[in-house]
Write an enzyme that holds these catalytic residues in place. Structure first.
Site, PDB file in Angstrom:
ATOM      1  CE1 TYR A   1      -4.031   2.054   0.376  1.00 38.95           C
ATOM      2  CE2 TYR A   1      -2.487   3.478   1.552  1.00 38.95           C
ATOM      3  CZ  TYR A   1      -3.696   3.297   0.902  1.00 38.95           C
ATOM      4  OH  TYR A   1      -4.567   4.349   0.777  1.00 38.95           O
TER       5      TYR A   1
ATOM      6  CG  PHE B   1      -7.043  18.398 -24.073  1.00 43.41           C
ATOM      7  CD1 PHE B   1      -7.183  17.910 -25.363  1.00 43.41           C
ATOM      8  CD2 PHE B   1      -7.344  17.558 -23.021  1.00 43.41           C
ATOM      9  CE1 PHE B   1      -7.614  16.606 -25.602  1.00 43.41           C
ATOM     10  CE2 PHE B   1      -7.773  16.247 -23.245  1.00 43.41           C
ATOM     11  CZ  PHE B   1      -7.904  15.770 -24.542  1.00 43.41           C
ATOM     12  CB  THR B   2     -11.904  18.030 -23.675  1.00 47.49           C
ATOM     13  OG1 THR B   2     -10.969  16.953 -23.617  1.00 47.49           O
ATOM     14  CG2 THR B   2     -12.286  18.264 -25.140  1.00 47.49           C
TER      15      THR B   2
ATOM     16  CG  ASP C   1      -1.195  18.502 -21.436  1.00 57.12           C
ATOM     17  OD1 ASP C   1      -0.559  17.431 -21.449  1.00 57.12           O
ATOM     18  OD2 ASP C   1      -2.415  18.566 -21.646  1.00 57.12           O
TER      19      ASP C   1
ATOM     20  CE  LYS D   1      -3.867  10.960 -24.138  1.00 54.99           C
ATOM     21  NZ  LYS D   1      -4.655  10.883 -22.894  1.00 54.99           N
TER      22      LYS D   1
ATOM     23  NE  ARG E   1     -11.495  15.752 -29.662  1.00 57.52           N
ATOM     24  CZ  ARG E   1     -11.333  15.404 -28.379  1.00 57.52           C
ATOM     25  NH1 ARG E   1     -10.144  15.109 -27.913  1.00 57.52           N
ATOM     26  NH2 ARG E   1     -12.359  15.376 -27.554  1.00 57.52           N
TER      27      ARG E   1
ATOM     28  CG  PHE F   1     -16.043  14.830 -26.268  1.00 56.43           C
ATOM     29  CD1 PHE F   1     -15.793  15.847 -25.362  1.00 56.43           C
ATOM     30  CD2 PHE F   1     -15.188  13.746 -26.289  1.00 56.43           C
ATOM     31  CE1 PHE F   1     -14.713  15.776 -24.489  1.00 56.43           C
ATOM     32  CE2 PHE F   1     -14.099  13.668 -25.430  1.00 56.43           C
ATOM     33  CZ  PHE F   1     -13.873  14.685 -24.521  1.00 56.43           C
TER      34      PHE F   1
END
Ligand code: PM9
Length: 462
Positions: free
Chosen positions: A76, A128-129, A219, A262, A386, A452
């Site tokens: 943990y 960005f969303t 980001d 990514k 998009r 979306f």
């Protein structure tokens, strides 16, 4: 046939295991698309042939990463995999302090809560969303300060991710630097088509923000792909490695949020990394509220191990050249067939210009959503809208109307072959041939947040 004059790109790996795909008939796809409310997010993956919905969590891990899973220390607290990840982030990216999170938006939530006060302005190089939503939920307002070229799909400027410092200066003059907690700077700007920021621009931004006491939060979800374009296009960087360029980018920022799904080629994972002890201390405290203890942040030990290994693989020159090489291969095929796409070709996918593809469909009838559905119906290839659906609504309830109305063909890392890319381009070209017959959609269900993902549509029949 002309003789070759250069070596072409090729994958720096070979295939050890395959996942079988289901082929569908047009009738099956028609039924599946209707059941999904014309939203490719609502399709079942088993009804999809080539899945270009996203490059997020869909990459193929290497044998090293799979071995890493077996090295998971599932304690943990204090898992050795956390320390390995922390060491890797320090070595490859150079950030001092690490807080793991279950994925990118977990990190966005934490940094937004720490740095943004109600009424603050958060400038950034295109929204960005999930990032913008967390900024808004924390009481901030996002202001787009990307260069104008980024909003024009045809403009071939090599660094369409750049920040317009005049736009930033206007905000500083209007609101004062104290109202701007940070500049939200993305590498490989997703919504612009995977477009890079140059190091020259980033250095200028750094000098400006330093003078005004404003942080840069990076980001870094696709930083290695951005580094590839710097190496290929920016003077003085042609002999630097991807790893060196990535480190230099990070060194010009104060902290970063990362969706490791990514660049780092894992199926789940992310982190917040900062250089400032005070921010770290608060983040380390907040993460236990939203994600899990600060040495696992919602992840299993094995996930952190796979991420540490994936980060190292992601900055290999051979990997990144083949990765972007495949994206460019698909883009060039599309161009050959006359399909209108965002140029220059970006790092993680091809973005088809739905406004140009379906000029007879107004933005209120969702041309990009329509086109994504049509491509699926044609061949079982899944892509993503998009455009106006992704852009959502402002905090006051009005729709955002983005200039870019795009369908993203996102390429998962190390998953599909060149022949798959041929099929994708051929299907798009065939839909292009019958574009005049295609009708738009109306939205019949709209969720409150990030619509979306779950909105439903019906065809306009008139
Ligand atoms: N990006 C993508 O498909 C997955 C979710 S939205 C369809 O492009 C950036 C630049 C991203 C991103 C996710 C996130 C959030 C932050 N920044 O999905 O929470 O592209 O890991 O990351 C998606 P998570």
């Amino acid at each position: 046939m002309s003789k070759p004059t250069k070596h072409s790109w090729a994958e720096p790996y070979k295939i050890k295991m395959v996942e079988l795909l289901k082929m569908t008939t047009p009738a099956q796809r028609k039924k599946a698309m209707k059941e999904a409310g014309f939203n490719t997010f609502l399709l079942r993956s088993e009804d999809v042939y080539i899945d270009l919905l996203t490059d997020s969590g869909t990459g193929a891990m290497s044998d090293q990463q799979w071995s890493g899973l077996m090295m998971g220390d599932e304690a943990y607290a204090g898992s050795r995999n956390f320390y390995h990840l922390e060491e890797t982030v320090r070595e490859i990216y150079g950030y001092k302090y690490l807080v793991p999170t279950h994925q990118g938006r977990g990190a966005e939530n934490i940094i937004s809560k720490i740095l943004i006060k109600p009424g603050d302005i958060v400038p950034g190089n295109m929204y960005f969303t999930t990032t913008r939503l967390h900024q808004e939920l924390a009481g901030g307002r996002f202001e787009d300060i990307i260069i104008d070229e980024a909003h024009d799909p045809e403009n071939e400027f090599p660094f369409k991710g750049n920040i317009d410092l005049n736009k930033l200066e206007k905000l500083v003059k209007k609101y004062g630097a104290k109202k701007i907690p940070y500049v939200s700077m993305a590498t490989s700007v997703n919504m612009a088509g995977g477009q890079p920021i140059s190091l020259k621009n980033l250095k200028e931004l750094r000098a400006y923000t330093k003078k005004h006491g404003i942080r840069i939060i990076h980001d870094m979800t696709r930083v290695a792909e951005n580094a590839h374009f710097i190496q290929q296009r920016e003077k003085g960087y042609e002999h630097k490695t991807i790893r060196e360029i990535v480190k230099e980018i990070c060194s010009l920022t104060n902290g970063a949020t990362m969706s490791a799904k990514k660049d780092a080629i894992v199926n789940i994972g992310g982190f917040l990394a900062v250089n400032d002890w005070d921010v770290f201390e608060e983040a380390r405290n907040l993460v236990v509220v939203y994600e899990g203890l600060h040495t696992y942040g919602g992840l299993a030990g094995r996930d952190m191990e796979a991420m540490a290994i994936g980060i190292r693989e992601s900055v290999s020159d051979a990997h990144i050249h083949a990765r972007v090489g495949q994206v460019i291969y698909l883009g060039e095929k599309m161009i050959e067939y006359g399909v209108p796409i965002v140029k220059p070709i970006g790092g993680h996918g091809i973005f088809v210009d739905a406004k140009k593809f379906l000029p007879h469909i107004p933005q209120d009838h969702f041309p990009a959503q329509t086109l994504a559905a049509e491509i699926y119906l044609d061949s079982g290839v899944r892509t993503m809208e998009r455009g106006v659906v992704s852009a959502g609504r402002k905090p006051n309830g009005e729709n955002y109307y983005p200039k870019l109305e795009l369908v993203r063909f996102t390429i998962p890392r190390r998953v599909y072959t060149q022949a798959h890319m041929d099929v994708v381009a051929e299907s798009t070209a065939m839909v292009f041939e019958k574009r005049n017959k295609i009708k738009g959609l109306k939205m019949i269900y709209e969720p409150k947040y990030l619509r979306f993902f779950q909105a439903r549509f019906e065809r306009i029949t008139d």
